[in-house]
Design a protein around this motif. Structure first.
Motif, mmCIF file in Angstrom:
data_model
loop_
_atom_site.group_PDB
_atom_site.id
_atom_site.type_symbol
_atom_site.label_atom_id
_atom_site.label_comp_id
_atom_site.label_asym_id
_atom_site.label_seq_id
_atom_site.Cartn_x
_atom_site.Cartn_y
_atom_site.Cartn_z
ATOM 1 N N HIS A 212 0.645 -1.185 0.079
ATOM 2 C CA HIS A 212 -0.021 -0.192 -0.102
ATOM 3 C C HIS A 212 0.914 1.247 0.046
ATOM 4 O O HIS A 212 1.689 1.480 0.694
ATOM 5 N N GLY A 213 0.706 1.961 -1.077
ATOM 6 C CA GLY A 213 1.434 3.341 -1.003
ATOM 7 C C GLY A 213 1.326 4.310 0.197
ATOM 8 O O GLY A 213 0.330 4.013 1.094
ATOM 9 N N ILE A 214 2.115 5.290 0.340
ATOM 10 C CA ILE A 214 2.042 6.279 1.462
ATOM 11 C C ILE A 214 0.772 7.138 1.334
ATOM 12 O O ILE A 214 0.437 7.412 2.491
ATOM 13 N N LYS A 215 0.309 7.061 0.464
ATOM 14 C CA LYS A 215 -1.039 8.108 0.469
ATOM 15 C C LYS A 215 -2.243 7.263 0.416
ATOM 16 O O LYS A 215 -3.306 7.885 0.413
ATOM 17 N N ASP A 216 -2.053 5.839 0.629
ATOM 18 C CA ASP A 216 -3.069 4.815 0.646
ATOM 19 C C ASP A 216 -4.019 5.140 1.676
ATOM 20 O O ASP A 216 -3.316 5.378 2.845
ATOM 21 N N GLY A 217 -5.426 4.801 1.821
ATOM 22 C CA GLY A 217 -6.135 5.014 2.764
ATOM 23 C C GLY A 217 -5.963 4.042 3.912
ATOM 24 O O GLY A 217 -5.892 4.043 5.095
ATOM 25 N N ARG A 218 -5.271 2.707 3.628
ATOM 26 C CA ARG A 218 -4.879 1.550 4.469
ATOM 27 C C ARG A 218 -3.701 2.064 5.449
ATOM 28 O O ARG A 218 -3.796 1.867 6.496
ATOM 29 N N SER A 219 -2.940 2.795 4.565
ATOM 30 C CA SER A 219 -1.482 3.190 5.145
ATOM 31 C C SER A 219 -1.890 4.107 6.041
ATOM 32 O O SER A 219 -1.342 4.255 7.318
ATOM 33 N N GLU A 220 -2.757 5.124 5.764
ATOM 34 C CA GLU A 220 -3.247 6.165 6.965
ATOM 35 C C GLU A 220 -3.763 5.514 8.107
ATOM 36 O O GLU A 220 -3.370 5.829 9.276
ATOM 37 N N HIS A 221 -4.605 4.530 7.976
ATOM 38 C CA HIS A 221 -5.357 3.573 9.058
ATOM 39 C C HIS A 221 -4.226 2.815 9.879
ATOM 40 O O HIS A 221 -4.314 3.111 11.056
ATOM 41 N N GLU A 222 -3.163 2.403 9.355
ATOM 42 C CA GLU A 222 -2.114 1.757 9.961
ATOM 43 C C GLU A 222 -1.365 2.698 10.814
ATOM 44 O O GLU A 222 -0.689 2.398 12.057
ATOM 45 N N ARG A 223 -1.148 3.718 10.295
ATOM 46 C CA ARG A 223 -0.361 4.812 10.805
ATOM 47 C C ARG A 223 -0.831 5.221 12.341
ATOM 48 O O ARG A 223 -0.291 5.665 13.159
ATOM 49 N N GLN A 224 -2.182 5.048 12.408
ATOM 50 C CA GLN A 224 -3.020 5.496 13.601
ATOM 51 C C GLN A 224 -2.298 4.663 14.877
ATOM 52 O O GLN A 224 -2.393 4.937 16.103
ATOM 53 N N TYR A 225 -1.918 3.651 14.532
ATOM 54 C CA TYR A 225 -1.445 2.537 15.778
ATOM 55 C C TYR A 225 -0.424 2.877 16.211
ATOM 56 O O TYR A 225 0.332 2.188 17.098
ATOM 57 N N LEU A 226 0.703 3.847 15.428
ATOM 58 C CA LEU A 226 1.913 4.394 16.059
ATOM 59 C C LEU A 226 1.404 5.126 17.241
ATOM 60 O O LEU A 226 2.550 5.673 17.833
ATOM 61 N N TYR A 227 0.400 5.720 17.487
ATOM 62 C CA TYR A 227 -0.102 6.189 18.821
ATOM 63 C C TYR A 227 -0.505 5.403 19.722
ATOM 64 O O TYR A 227 -1.172 4.372 19.436
ATOM 65 N N CYS A 228 -0.122 5.631 21.086
ATOM 66 C CA CYS A 228 -0.672 4.731 22.221
ATOM 67 C C CYS A 228 -2.212 4.668 22.287
ATOM 68 O O CYS A 228 -2.970 5.804 22.160
ATOM 69 N N GLN A 229 -2.785 3.588 22.133
ATOM 70 C CA GLN A 229 -4.342 3.495 22.220
ATOM 71 C C GLN A 229 -4.793 3.745 23.496
ATOM 72 O O GLN A 229 -5.754 4.082 23.531
ATOM 73 N N ALA A 230 -4.359 3.265 24.452
ATOM 74 C CA ALA A 230 -4.712 3.166 25.872
ATOM 75 C C ALA A 230 -3.896 4.221 26.471
ATOM 76 O O ALA A 230 -3.015 4.159 26.998
ATOM 77 N N MET A 231 -4.737 5.246 26.812
ATOM 78 C CA MET A 231 -4.086 6.572 27.600
ATOM 79 C C MET A 231 -4.423 6.716 28.942
ATOM 80 O O MET A 231 -4.244 7.770 29.470
#
Length: 696
Positions: A212-231
């Motif tokens: 998936h390219g850098i501008k693909d929607g799936r890539s943007e979705h996966e990048r959100q997992y770089l942030y801590c989910q349990a705050m």
């Protein structure tokens, strides 16, 4: 803290969060052959696949064949070489032109515990540990395929009837061979070989991936997992580590990944790796590889500044002296339970045969191979192996020893030469029993006389007995003359020499293995003790016999060790003599009495330690000397310590502390006690002894 003292104020505080959603899936790709300004983000990725266990990734990317920088004729030529003229589904380039390239990964590091990806958002730093760091480089596997095609074409063009070849193959005899059991060393060499590693990598199957390219929607979705989910507070507790512990966690000690070193050929030796070994292992490794070497060459191979005395001790453990050169011992080359690579003869038999060859070279420059083989009765391959290690063939002269005789070494180190000579006498006696011969059978008729005259222990003992008898008879004559003279000889002074207690004999500084040197120093027999007056137990004129070099050695030694037994001082003196050049003024016989007189003249004193009656210490070990005066204030501490040890040969720490406190008051600190005990004593089972006085 006052504002004036804070020269590094905190400007901003940032909360740090650990994101765990991509812990086992996040890889960092690096492209070391591509400038950072030329990314592959806009390049069409045709396919991707991965081997998870090996962390190996392959990417196929399209090449812009319409670019003005692309050579179309060259691309067509490459496609023709790789796929040939025929077309099928297995072709690498279906468009008959090189329109894609493959990138293959290698691991940049096998330990990624110190690396993470971080994103910053709204004053918060979110970090995700990396699973791997991969460097993507162009793969040239298509060239291997082109070579394969070329070989196939050459095979097809070769003439000959294939059916006839197949018939010939059928009538060939089949030879059955059973492989010998694989040794551990061979197994280690095999599993670290390139062929084995390639086979191991090929066993893991490829898993196809979707890019998936850098501008693909799936890539943007996966990048959100770089942030801590349990705050929540339960997931992000406060840091309870100290600053030092926290820094150690961020930057642990340099214990980088341990790369398995490939097993190289046995005849390859890295000097850089060699110098990381202990000195004894360095000497052993060098001698095992070189086999015959002069001492000067050995010192040149070791690191600069290496102590020659220490090297001398190490070389005598792994080599024997032959014509002034060092030859590696047989048991080092042929360890126990090993066998000959040529004939399978056990190591014990090989060592005896090789020792015989070495012994023959101690007698003459050249030997005859047939004569050696007739005596040792070993296969010709083993005898030739022995000779090639230490000799070279000469026309009509047999095998000549590899190196010229190093007489300078034997003159500079007569004690070592004598010790090795005695060792060869012992080896000779064993060989005579095994091979049933005598030394006279091999002694050349016109052999030159050796320059060094060795005096055996029996001869030295006989000479000592004759001297004792002469002294005894002289003493009896003097006593008889004194009795006969009576009152008439009242005005005549009869000089009576005391009966020697052994201290006027030359000092024995040789090692226990060289008992033939007993009663001499460095092989110099017949030393004469200095004249001394034993009246009241004091020396008449020690300064007249004590050389400045000897006094300088004693002073420096006691400044370094503070407390020494007489036996330990003699050992250190012998090591010092071994490092002196030939002809030095200190290389002369030194008696125990002269050495003790020199100690007392060097601001030292004898400590009368009350050893128990059942002590097992030798006579020289019961004579303990200590540094008395250096001009420092700490001299008083040592003097009080010596006084404590005149009452008991072992004391407790508090006894020393109490005695020093009584004399010096509260000025005595714990550091003073620690320094005093470290300089002069040794601890065993909770008790403190003067150095060298611990009873086994």
């Amino acid at each position: 803290m006052a504002s004036g003292e804070d020269d590094d104020p905190v400007m901003e505080e940032i909360d740090v969060y650990l994101a765990k959603s991509l812990v086992e899936k996040l890889f960092l790709f690096q492209y070391p052959v591509r400038p950072s300004c030329m990314t592959y983000d806009d390049v069409n990725h045709l396919s991707a696949k991965i081997k998870p266990k090996q962390q190996k990734v392959e990417l196929e990317m399209a090449i812009n064949t319409m670019s003005p920088n692309y050579c179309r004729s060259k691309g067509e030529q490459i496609a023709l070489n790789v796929d040939g003229t025929t077309y099928d589904e297995t072709n690498t380039y279906s468009a008959k032109i090189m329109d894609k390239q493959t990138f293959s990964s290698i691991q940049a590091t096998t330990n990624t515990s110190r690396y993470a990806a971080a994103v910053f958002r709204k004053g918060e730093l979110h970090i995700t540990p990396l699973q791997g760091i991969l460097q993507m480089r162009p793969s040239f596997m298509y060239l291997d395929k082109a070579d394969g095609k070329q070989r196939e074409r050459e095979t097809a063009n070769e003439g000959g009837d294939s059916s006839q070849d197949e018939a010939e193959e059928e009538v060939k005899a089949i030879t059955v061979r059973f492989s010998r059991p694989e040794s551990e060393q061979a197994r280690q060499r095999r599993i670290h070989s390139y062929e084995f590693l390639q086979k191991k990598q090929a066993e893991e199957p490829w898993i196809p991936l979707h890019y998936h390219g850098i501008k693909d929607g799936r890539s943007e979705h996966e990048r959100q997992y770089l942030y801590c989910q349990a705050m929540g507070a339960t997931e992000n507790s406060e840091l309870v580590k100290t600053p030092k512990e926290y820094l150690a966690m961020l930057m642990p000690p340099q214990a980088e990944e341990k790369v398995v070193k490939p097993v190289g050929p046995s005849n390859v030796l890295s000097m850089a790796q060699l110098r990381t070994l202990p000195l004894g292992e360095q000497v052993k490794t060098l001698m095992k590889n070189v086999k015959v070497m002069p001492f000067a060459n050995l010192m040149g191979l070791l690191a600069s500044g290496t102590d020659s005395t220490a090297v001398m001790r190490c070389i005598q453990q792994v080599a024997l002296l032959v014509q002034g050169n060092w030859v590696v011992k047989s048991d080092v080359l042929y360890p126990k339970n090993s066998f000959s690579p040529h004939s399978g003869v056990p190591a014990e038999v090989l060592c005896r045969g090789r020792d015989f060859v070495m012994w023959r070279f101690t007698l003459e420059r050249s030997v005859m191979r047939k004569e050696i083989a007739a005596i040792v009765k070993l296969p010709p391959e083993d005898v030739k192996d022995f000779l090639e290690q230490m000799a070279v063939p000469r026309v009509n002269r047999g095998w000549e020893f590899l190196l010229p005789c190093d007489r300078d070494f034997m003159k500079k180190h007569p004690d070592v030469a004598h010790r090795q000579h005695m060792l060869w006498l012992g080896i000779q006696s064993k060989l005579e029993k095994v091979f049933n011969f005598s030394k006279e059978d091999f002694t050349p008729k016109n052999a030159p006389q050796p320059e060094l005259v060795h005096i055996s222990g029996e001869q030295r003992l006989k000479a000592a007995q004759e001297r004792a008898q002469e002294k005894q008879s002289s003493l009896q004559k003097d006593l008889k003359a004194k009795k006969q003279g009576g009152t008439e000889a009242a005005g005549v002074h009869v000089k009576q020499e005391p009966v020697s207690d052994g201290e006027d004999e030359p000092m024995d500084t040789a090692s226990p293995s060289s008992s033939a040197l007993n009663g001499s120093l460095n092989g110099f027999p017949g030393a004469v003790s200095p004249s001394s007056d034993h009246t009241n137990g004091t020396c008449g004129s020690p300064a007249a016999s004590s050389s400045p070099e000897l006094r300088d050695f004693v002073c420096k030694t006691f400044r370094k060790h503070f407390v020494l037994t007489l036996s330990e001082l003699k050992r250190l003196f012998n090591l010092h003599l071994a490092s002196l050049p030939s002809g030095h003024s200190l290389l002369h016989p030194v008696s125990d009495r002269l050495l003790q007189d020199t100690i007392l003249l060097s601001h030292c004193t004898q400590i009368l330690v009350p050893f128990p009656a059942q002590t097992t210490a030798a006579h020289d070990e019961q004579k303990v000397f200590g540094l008395w005066e250096t001009g420092e204030t700490f001299d008083k501490h040592r003097q009080l310590l010596y006084e404590v040890f005149t009452k008991n040969y072992r004391v407790r720490r508090n006894a020393v502390q109490v005695r020093l406190t009584q004399e010096l008051g509260d000025a005595v600190t714990k550091a003073d006690i620690d320094r005093l005990l470290k300089e002069c004593c040794a601890c065993h089972a909770g008790m403190w002894y003067l150095k060298g006085t611990i009873q086994s």
